[in-house]
Design a protein around this motif. Structure first.
Motif, short mmCIF file in Angstrom:
data_model
loop_
_atom_site.label_atom_id
_atom_site.label_comp_id
_atom_site.label_asym_id
_atom_site.label_seq_id
_atom_site.Cartn_x
_atom_site.Cartn_y
_atom_site.Cartn_z
N ARG A 95 -39.34 64.54 -33.06
CA ARG A 95 -40.56 64.24 -32.34
C ARG A 95 -40.21 63.78 -30.93
O ARG A 95 -39.10 63.28 -30.67
N GLN A 96 -41.17 63.90 -30.03
CA GLN A 96 -40.95 63.49 -28.64
C GLN A 96 -42.18 62.74 -28.14
O GLN A 96 -43.31 63.19 -28.32
N LEU A 97 -41.94 61.59 -27.53
CA LEU A 97 -43.00 60.77 -26.95
C LEU A 97 -42.97 60.90 -25.43
O LEU A 97 -41.92 60.73 -24.81
N THR A 98 -44.12 61.23 -24.85
CA THR A 98 -44.19 61.28 -23.39
C THR A 98 -44.11 59.86 -22.82
O THR A 98 -44.31 58.88 -23.54
N PRO A 99 -43.80 59.70 -21.54
CA PRO A 99 -43.62 58.36 -20.97
C PRO A 99 -44.85 57.45 -21.16
O PRO A 99 -45.97 57.91 -21.13
N VAL A 100 -44.57 56.17 -21.37
CA VAL A 100 -45.61 55.16 -21.59
C VAL A 100 -45.51 54.10 -20.51
O VAL A 100 -44.41 53.62 -20.18
N GLN A 101 -46.65 53.72 -19.96
CA GLN A 101 -46.71 52.68 -18.94
C GLN A 101 -47.47 51.48 -19.51
O GLN A 101 -48.59 51.63 -20.01
N LEU A 102 -46.88 50.30 -19.43
CA LEU A 102 -47.52 49.06 -19.82
C LEU A 102 -47.77 48.22 -18.59
O LEU A 102 -46.87 48.06 -17.74
N ARG A 103 -48.98 47.69 -18.47
CA ARG A 103 -49.39 46.92 -17.30
C ARG A 103 -49.78 45.50 -17.72
O ARG A 103 -50.68 45.33 -18.56
N GLU A 104 -49.11 44.52 -17.18
CA GLU A 104 -49.36 43.13 -17.56
C GLU A 104 -50.75 42.67 -17.11
O GLU A 104 -51.21 43.03 -16.02
N LEU A 105 -51.39 41.87 -17.94
CA LEU A 105 -52.68 41.29 -17.59
C LEU A 105 -52.44 40.02 -16.79
O LEU A 105 -51.69 39.15 -17.18
N ILE A 106 -53.11 39.94 -15.66
CA ILE A 106 -53.05 38.71 -14.86
C ILE A 106 -54.45 38.33 -14.37
O ILE A 106 -54.60 37.42 -13.59
N LEU A 151 -38.50 39.10 -13.69
CA LEU A 151 -39.42 40.15 -13.28
C LEU A 151 -40.64 39.60 -12.53
O LEU A 151 -41.03 40.13 -11.49
N THR A 152 -41.24 38.52 -13.03
CA THR A 152 -42.46 37.99 -12.42
C THR A 152 -42.26 36.69 -11.67
O THR A 152 -43.12 36.30 -10.88
N GLY A 153 -41.15 36.00 -11.93
CA GLY A 153 -40.90 34.72 -11.28
C GLY A 153 -41.56 33.54 -11.99
O GLY A 153 -41.37 32.40 -11.58
N ARG A 154 -42.33 33.82 -13.05
CA ARG A 154 -42.97 32.72 -13.79
C ARG A 154 -42.04 32.20 -14.88
O ARG A 154 -41.14 32.90 -15.35
N TYR A 155 -42.28 30.97 -15.30
CA TYR A 155 -41.53 30.37 -16.39
C TYR A 155 -42.32 30.55 -17.69
O TYR A 155 -43.44 30.05 -17.82
N SER A 206 -50.74 40.22 1.17
CA SER A 206 -50.91 40.18 -0.27
C SER A 206 -52.34 39.78 -0.62
O SER A 206 -52.88 38.83 -0.04
N ILE A 207 -52.96 40.49 -1.55
CA ILE A 207 -54.30 40.13 -2.02
C ILE A 207 -54.30 39.92 -3.53
O ILE A 207 -55.35 39.91 -4.17
N GLY A 208 -53.12 39.75 -4.12
CA GLY A 208 -53.04 39.56 -5.56
C GLY A 208 -51.74 38.90 -5.97
O GLY A 208 -50.86 38.65 -5.15
N ARG A 209 -51.65 38.59 -7.23
CA ARG A 209 -50.47 37.95 -7.80
C ARG A 209 -49.47 38.99 -8.30
O ARG A 209 -49.82 40.14 -8.56
N PRO A 218 -41.84 44.67 -10.68
CA PRO A 218 -42.79 43.64 -10.25
C PRO A 218 -43.70 44.20 -9.16
O PRO A 218 -43.21 44.78 -8.18
N THR A 219 -44.99 44.09 -9.34
CA THR A 219 -45.92 44.63 -8.34
C THR A 219 -46.96 43.58 -7.97
O THR A 219 -47.24 42.65 -8.72
N GLU A 220 -47.54 43.74 -6.80
CA GLU A 220 -48.65 42.91 -6.37
C GLU A 220 -49.61 43.77 -5.55
O GLU A 220 -49.21 44.76 -4.94
N ALA A 221 -50.89 43.40 -5.56
CA ALA A 221 -51.88 44.11 -4.78
C ALA A 221 -51.73 43.71 -3.30
O ALA A 221 -51.61 42.53 -2.98
N VAL A 222 -51.73 44.71 -2.41
CA VAL A 222 -51.59 44.44 -0.99
C VAL A 222 -52.65 45.23 -0.22
O VAL A 222 -53.19 46.23 -0.71
N LEU A 223 -52.92 44.78 0.97
CA LEU A 223 -53.84 45.46 1.88
C LEU A 223 -53.09 45.75 3.17
O LEU A 223 -52.58 44.83 3.81
#
Length: 263
Positions: free
Chosen positions: A252-263, A105-109, A185-188, A167-172
């Motif tokens: 019970r029902q859970l609405t969608p959850v988004q998790l965002r990795e810290l970098i 997903l991220t390319g890191r080891y 690209s302006i981010g990892r 996998p996402t990265e910040a872009v301009l």
């Protein structure tokens, strides 16, 4: 197997009192090892000798680790060792050789290690390079962070499939006068994890609400896929508000959850 989690605000993240290591570069100090929120900010040694070059942590007192996470390391084989003292001639605990793979997903080891019998003689912990060949060709051993958790819980609630991995990265992006555009690209690269709307039994409500409550949206959590790939472990924050709804008797029902990795 279910996902495994640990929560910062619940006190699951062990706090070291200092860092240790064989060598470190001034520009990439050992102190970077404790910054699990910045995996690209590595600690780097001055060389890489298999079985000798290492980085580690001193926790001030003996404790029992549930899991040891090594993020953004640049070798494909490591050993994780624990000891009562900062003398490593014969460490009390030794993982043996561990094969580190690249997270698709991220390319890191990365590597998450769950020791089964590490107990009272683990005050010091270190990660030792077990190969002289680096994945990035830098000729030095490098580690993004070492995070130790004292609790790692496997979720029993069947969260909905599919789980989205992005996998996402910040872009301009800028439109050019000739009609084209330029994007830089302006981010990892970071991991974004999407858990779809899930339906589950009322008996599992407390576990799901705990997932939402224990860290809120500001606290960090470890999210381990736990599907046989030890590289797929992420330190994240929840990026959205989510709701558990009562949809009927024992349901019970859970609405969608988004998790965002810290970098």
């Amino acid at each position: 197997m279910g996902f495994k989690v640990a929560y910062e605000r619940a006190g699951h993240f062990a706090t070291p009192i200092r860092t240790i290591g064989s060598t470190a570069q001034t520009a990439f100090p050992q102190s970077n090892l404790t910054e699990w929120w910045a995996p690209y900010r590595q600690a780097r040694a001055t060389g890489n000798t298999s079985g000798t070059t290492y980085f580690g942590l001193d926790f001030g007192a003996a404790f029992t680790p549930a899991a040891i996470i090594v993020g953004n390391v640049n070798v494909s084989s490591i050993k994780i060792q624990g000891n009562a003292t900062d003398s490593w001639g014969s460490p009390g605990r030794d993982s043996g050789a561990l094969t580190v793979t690249q997270d698709p997903l991220t390319g890191r080891y990365n590597y998450i290690y769950e020791p089964s019998s590490w107990t009272t003689n683990t005050r010091y912990l270190r990660v030792v390079s077990n190969t002289a060949t680096e994945t990035d060709g830098t000729d030095v051993f490098a580690v993004g962070y070492i995070l130790v958790v004292t609790t790692l819980t496997e979720l029993t609630t069947p969260l909905a499939d599919p789980i989205g991995l992005q996998p996402t990265e910040a872009v301009l992006s800028q439109e050019l006068s000739g009609g084209g555009d330029d994007t830089v690209s302006i981010g990892r690269v970071r991991a974004n994890i999407s858990i779809a709307q899930s339906v589950f039994a009322s008996a599992q409500e407390s576990e799901v609400l705990g997932l939402l409550r224990q860290n809120g949206r500001a606290g960090a959590m470890v999210f381990y896929m736990n599907d046989g790939d030890t590289s797929q472990v992420y330190v994240c924050r929840r990026a959205n508000d989510a709701t558990v709804s009562l949809t009927g008797f024992n349901s019970r029902q859970l609405t969608p959850v988004q998790l965002r990795e810290l970098i």
